[in-house]
Every structure is written in structure tokens, then in C-alpha cells.
Design a protein around this motif. Sequence first.
Motif, PDB file in Angstrom:
ATOM      1  N   MET A   1       0.838  -1.200   0.000  1.00  0.00           N
ATOM      2  CA  MET A   1       0.000   0.000   0.000  1.00  0.00           C
ATOM      3  C   MET A   1       0.874   1.252   0.000  1.00  0.00           C
ATOM      4  O   MET A   1       1.874   1.323   0.707  1.00  0.00           O
ATOM      5  CB  MET A   1      -0.916   0.002   1.241  1.00  0.00           C
ATOM      6  CG  MET A   1      -1.777   1.254   1.364  1.00  0.00           C
ATOM      7  SD  MET A   1      -2.852   1.223   2.812  1.00  0.00           S
ATOM      8  CE  MET A   1      -4.009  -0.052   2.326  1.00  0.00           C
ATOM      9  N   ARG A   2       0.465   2.224  -0.787  1.00  0.00           N
ATOM     10  CA  ARG A   2       1.199   3.486  -0.855  1.00  0.00           C
ATOM     11  C   ARG A   2       1.116   4.238   0.466  1.00  0.00           C
ATOM     12  O   ARG A   2       0.086   4.249   1.130  1.00  0.00           O
ATOM     13  CB  ARG A   2       0.631   4.335  -1.989  1.00  0.00           C
ATOM     14  CG  ARG A   2       1.252   5.728  -2.080  1.00  0.00           C
ATOM     15  CD  ARG A   2       0.610   6.558  -3.165  1.00  0.00           C
ATOM     16  NE  ARG A   2       1.021   7.950  -3.062  1.00  0.00           N
ATOM     17  CZ  ARG A   2       0.525   8.923  -3.822  1.00  0.00           C
ATOM     18  NH1 ARG A   2      -0.373   8.640  -4.746  1.00  0.00           N
ATOM     19  NH2 ARG A   2       0.933  10.176  -3.666  1.00  0.00           N
ATOM     20  N   THR A   3       2.214   4.875   0.855  1.00  0.00           N
ATOM     21  CA  THR A   3       2.215   5.740   2.038  1.00  0.00           C
ATOM     22  C   THR A   3       1.978   7.179   1.597  1.00  0.00           C
ATOM     23  O   THR A   3       2.611   7.655   0.644  1.00  0.00           O
ATOM     24  CB  THR A   3       3.555   5.652   2.790  1.00  0.00           C
ATOM     25  OG1 THR A   3       3.726   4.317   3.277  1.00  0.00           O
ATOM     26  CG2 THR A   3       3.580   6.620   3.968  1.00  0.00           C
ATOM     27  N   PHE A   4       1.056   7.863   2.263  1.00  0.00           N
ATOM     28  CA  PHE A   4       0.777   9.269   1.992  1.00  0.00           C
ATOM     29  C   PHE A   4       1.372  10.102   3.117  1.00  0.00           C
ATOM     30  O   PHE A   4       0.993   9.959   4.283  1.00  0.00           O
ATOM     31  CB  PHE A   4      -0.727   9.523   1.890  1.00  0.00           C
ATOM     32  CG  PHE A   4      -1.350   8.999   0.635  1.00  0.00           C
ATOM     33  CD1 PHE A   4      -1.509   9.816  -0.474  1.00  0.00           C
ATOM     34  CD2 PHE A   4      -1.748   7.674   0.553  1.00  0.00           C
ATOM     35  CE1 PHE A   4      -2.073   9.321  -1.642  1.00  0.00           C
ATOM     36  CE2 PHE A   4      -2.315   7.172  -0.609  1.00  0.00           C
ATOM     37  CZ  PHE A   4      -2.483   8.000  -1.704  1.00  0.00           C
ATOM     38  N   ASN A   5       2.300  10.960   2.762  1.00  0.00           N
ATOM     39  CA  ASN A   5       2.970  11.814   3.737  1.00  0.00           C
ATOM     40  C   ASN A   5       2.202  13.118   3.920  1.00  0.00           C
ATOM     41  O   ASN A   5       2.150  13.951   3.007  1.00  0.00           O
ATOM     42  CB  ASN A   5       4.397  12.117   3.288  1.00  0.00           C
ATOM     43  CG  ASN A   5       5.302  10.919   3.388  1.00  0.00           C
ATOM     44  OD1 ASN A   5       5.151  10.077   4.267  1.00  0.00           O
ATOM     45  ND2 ASN A   5       6.259  10.822   2.469  1.00  0.00           N
ATOM     46  N   TRP A   6       1.614  13.277   5.100  1.00  0.00           N
ATOM     47  CA  TRP A   6       0.841  14.469   5.415  1.00  0.00           C
ATOM     48  C   TRP A   6       1.718  15.508   6.108  1.00  0.00           C
ATOM     49  O   TRP A   6       2.599  15.169   6.900  1.00  0.00           O
ATOM     50  CB  TRP A   6      -0.320  14.117   6.340  1.00  0.00           C
ATOM     51  CG  TRP A   6      -1.471  13.469   5.646  1.00  0.00           C
ATOM     52  CD1 TRP A   6      -1.662  12.137   5.413  1.00  0.00           C
ATOM     53  CD2 TRP A   6      -2.600  14.143   5.084  1.00  0.00           C
ATOM     54  NE1 TRP A   6      -2.844  11.933   4.742  1.00  0.00           N
ATOM     55  CE2 TRP A   6      -3.440  13.144   4.528  1.00  0.00           C
ATOM     56  CE3 TRP A   6      -2.991  15.474   5.003  1.00  0.00           C
ATOM     57  CZ2 TRP A   6      -4.643  13.456   3.899  1.00  0.00           C
ATOM     58  CZ3 TRP A   6      -4.186  15.785   4.377  1.00  0.00           C
ATOM     59  CH2 TRP A   6      -4.999  14.777   3.829  1.00  0.00           C
ATOM     60  N   GLY A  27      -2.262   3.737   5.362  1.00  0.00           N
ATOM     61  CA  GLY A  27      -1.294   4.391   4.486  1.00  0.00           C
ATOM     62  C   GLY A  27      -0.960   5.823   4.837  1.00  0.00           C
ATOM     63  O   GLY A  27      -0.120   6.433   4.175  1.00  0.00           O
ATOM     64  N   ALA A  28      -1.593   6.379   5.864  1.00  0.00           N
ATOM     65  CA  ALA A  28      -1.345   7.774   6.219  1.00  0.00           C
ATOM     66  C   ALA A  28      -0.206   7.891   7.229  1.00  0.00           C
ATOM     67  O   ALA A  28      -0.093   7.086   8.159  1.00  0.00           O
ATOM     68  CB  ALA A  28      -2.599   8.405   6.800  1.00  0.00           C
ATOM     69  N   GLN A 288      -6.815  10.982   0.290  1.00  0.00           N
ATOM     70  CA  GLN A 288      -5.861  10.004  -0.234  1.00  0.00           C
ATOM     71  C   GLN A 288      -6.421   9.255  -1.440  1.00  0.00           C
ATOM     72  O   GLN A 288      -5.706   8.994  -2.415  1.00  0.00           O
ATOM     73  CB  GLN A 288      -5.449   9.030   0.870  1.00  0.00           C
ATOM     74  CG  GLN A 288      -4.621   9.681   1.959  1.00  0.00           C
ATOM     75  CD  GLN A 288      -4.123   8.712   3.022  1.00  0.00           C
ATOM     76  OE1 GLN A 288      -3.476   9.129   3.971  1.00  0.00           O
ATOM     77  NE2 GLN A 288      -4.418   7.425   2.893  1.00  0.00           N
ATOM     78  N   GLN A 289      -7.709   8.908  -1.382  1.00  0.00           N
ATOM     79  CA  GLN A 289      -8.343   8.233  -2.514  1.00  0.00           C
ATOM     80  C   GLN A 289      -8.332   9.125  -3.758  1.00  0.00           C
ATOM     81  O   GLN A 289      -8.058   8.668  -4.868  1.00  0.00           O
ATOM     82  CB  GLN A 289      -9.772   7.845  -2.160  1.00  0.00           C
ATOM     83  CG  GLN A 289      -9.878   6.738  -1.116  1.00  0.00           C
ATOM     84  CD  GLN A 289     -11.271   6.633  -0.522  1.00  0.00           C
ATOM     85  OE1 GLN A 289     -12.189   7.347  -0.936  1.00  0.00           O
ATOM     86  NE2 GLN A 289     -11.437   5.761   0.451  1.00  0.00           N
ATOM     87  N   CYS A 290      -8.635  10.409  -3.547  1.00  0.00           N
ATOM     88  CA  CYS A 290      -8.639  11.355  -4.671  1.00  0.00           C
ATOM     89  C   CYS A 290      -7.246  11.484  -5.275  1.00  0.00           C
ATOM     90  O   CYS A 290      -7.082  11.474  -6.506  1.00  0.00           O
ATOM     91  CB  CYS A 290      -9.133  12.723  -4.207  1.00  0.00           C
ATOM     92  SG  CYS A 290     -10.893  12.794  -3.786  1.00  0.00           S
ATOM     93  N   LEU A 291      -6.233  11.621  -4.416  1.00  0.00           N
ATOM     94  CA  LEU A 291      -4.861  11.771  -4.900  1.00  0.00           C
ATOM     95  C   LEU A 291      -4.398  10.513  -5.636  1.00  0.00           C
ATOM     96  O   LEU A 291      -3.723  10.596  -6.665  1.00  0.00           O
ATOM     97  CB  LEU A 291      -3.926  12.088  -3.731  1.00  0.00           C
ATOM     98  CG  LEU A 291      -4.121  13.446  -3.060  1.00  0.00           C
ATOM     99  CD1 LEU A 291      -3.202  13.584  -1.853  1.00  0.00           C
ATOM    100  CD2 LEU A 291      -3.894  14.595  -4.043  1.00  0.00           C
ATOM    101  N   ALA A 292      -4.780   9.346  -5.116  1.00  0.00           N
ATOM    102  CA  ALA A 292      -4.399   8.082  -5.761  1.00  0.00           C
ATOM    103  C   ALA A 292      -5.005   7.970  -7.158  1.00  0.00           C
ATOM    104  O   ALA A 292      -4.424   7.338  -8.045  1.00  0.00           O
ATOM    105  CB  ALA A 292      -4.838   6.902  -4.898  1.00  0.00           C
ATOM    106  N   GLN A 293      -6.167   8.605  -7.349  1.00  0.00           N
ATOM    107  CA  GLN A 293      -6.847   8.565  -8.651  1.00  0.00           C
ATOM    108  C   GLN A 293      -6.442   9.726  -9.556  1.00  0.00           C
ATOM    109  O   GLN A 293      -6.936   9.845 -10.681  1.00  0.00           O
ATOM    110  CB  GLN A 293      -8.362   8.591  -8.434  1.00  0.00           C
ATOM    111  CG  GLN A 293      -8.912   7.367  -7.729  1.00  0.00           C
ATOM    112  CD  GLN A 293     -10.365   7.542  -7.330  1.00  0.00           C
ATOM    113  OE1 GLN A 293     -11.133   8.218  -8.012  1.00  0.00           O
ATOM    114  NE2 GLN A 293     -10.761   6.936  -6.221  1.00  0.00           N
ATOM    115  N   GLY A 294      -5.556  10.592  -9.058  1.00  0.00           N
ATOM    116  CA  GLY A 294      -5.113  11.723  -9.859  1.00  0.00           C
ATOM    117  C   GLY A 294      -6.128  12.836  -9.988  1.00  0.00           C
ATOM    118  O   GLY A 294      -6.055  13.651 -10.920  1.00  0.00           O
TER     119      GLY A 294
END
Length: 327
Positions: A1-6, A27-28, A288-294
Amino acid sequence: MRTFNWAILGPGRIARKFAADLAHVPGAKLHAVASRSLAKAEAFAAEFGASHAVGSYEELLAVPGIDAVYVATPHSEHHAHTLLCLRGGLPVLCEKAFAQNAGQAQEMVRVAQEQGVFLMEAFWTRFFPAIAQALELVQSGVIGEVKHLVADFGFAAPFEPEGRLFNPALAGGSLLDIGVYPLFISQLFLGAPAAVRAVSTPTGTGVDANCAMALAYASGATATLFSTIAATTDNRCVLYGTKGQLQLLGRFHAPTGVRVQLLGEAEAQEFPAPTAGGGYQHEAAHVQQCLAQGLRESPLLPLAFSLALMELLDAVRREIGLRYPGE
């Protein structure tokens, strides 16, 4: 799973809740904290396990690996801090109220679109499971045609003239801080009003202590909304339809479920929708879902919705004669 750096810009009270809830988001990771005080940023980063802490907001742009920035400064600063991040190419989740006025919000949206960078208002209420339930029930006609909506939000705050809630320079008052919630819920269920009326009671600094709003819609529906920082209210929302009524359970801005009472039926139906954590994890997971979908904006809380809400806030302020410094 991708890690999202906040990253968190403005480590205050609400940012603490958001940071704690990132633990509930797959992933956050809290990656960076920016404050005007390096010591404050470092303490916050140490508490929540962030790798980077900086003592100015501008320095945040130089931190590598940031996927999204949560802007949690006072209302008066949302515009400047969001633009700073967007122009630095950083996706932004900006705390509500989105800006101080619609003009600022329009510039934020324009810059996000010009830069091709994701932007969303951090209206956490929109992403609670109970809200999805309520929208589905209302749209399927369970309570018939909605004729009236009531919503209130109030708490008693000690009078601190320089504090965030009372300082005009920080866009204080009940309306932008909590009156935005009743307005949000009315817009979500009923759309844009055809007429807006409002009255208020000022504090010693001139911002509103109480704000009472009455809205009318082309559909024939009406809404009665109220906010106050002078008393504790029920924080309740009820929609009255031709076939019955629907209530958001718990505090309506962070609902725990839905209750439906149909006409002629003795028993109400309850649809529980419990949530882990404090509730901020839902909006973070959605970003995160939005960013993963571009995506550049949210399909559930599009920028047009936030702009319309800011225009509604401006309309209420015109009604009550409230202007902030510099407007």
C-alpha cells in the motif's frame, strides 16, 4: 500500500485531533509540521511521530516528500496559507470555513486549477458514514418531499477579545466558526436558497455571538438555522418531510447514525453508523483516494459546493452587517 505523507500547517487544537486520527487511516503518515514557533512544531512532531518540523510556513515548501498539507490556521489565514502551498505545488486540505469571504475562496480555486493541484475544504461532516446514509434515505423519498430543515450549533465560550473566536482580525464570531455547519447541512440537503434572512447579537468586539438564519428555497422548502458562542445548544438537525422526519443522531456535525420517524408509525427506525477515532480520518482517507486517482478536486465535496457555501456565508454577513478588517 502506498504511504501518503501528510504535513500540518498550524499545529493548534483541531490539528491535534486530525493528527491523532491519521492513525486510523491506512497508508497515512504525519511527515511534517509547520508553525510560526519552531519549538511548538518540534513538540507536535515529537508527539505524533513526524520526521520534519519547521519554524515558518514558508519553510514547509522545502520539506521533501509531502503528499498533502492540512491547513489548520485561523479563518483569516486560510487564503494566504492555501495559496502558499498551492503555488508550491502541494495539494491542500483547508479547514473550514474555506476562507474569510467568497472572493478569497474564488482565488484559491483559480490558483489550484491554474497549478493543476488538488484542493478541498476540510468539511469533515461530509464524510461521516451517517451523512451518506441520510442522503440516500432522503433522496430515495423515504420521508417524502422535504418541507423544512432545522439545525443548531452552540457552545458557551469565555469572552477573550484577542482570542480566535472574538477577534475580528481573525474573522471571529459564531457564524464562520460554527454557523457554517447549519448552513452546510442545509445546502447539502436542500441546495442553494432563493432567499436568505438573518439577525445577530454582537459581542463586545463586534463579531456575532448569536446568529439566527431563515432560508427559503425554490422547491417550497424552508430552513431555520442558528449558531451561538454564548450558550450550549442541542447541536441537532432534523428534516421534516411530507411522509415523516429524519434526524441525524448525536451532534449533527459529527453524527453517529440516523433516526427516521414515519407518519402513522409508532416506532422510529434507527440506522447506527459508528465511527472509530474522532471522525477526521474520513476526510483524510477521502483525500488520499482522490490523490491516488489523480483527481484535482473531490467528487463528494467539489470546489463549486465550497464556493457556493462561502457565497452563502457572505450573504448572511451582509444581512447582519458584519465586516472583517480589510474587507
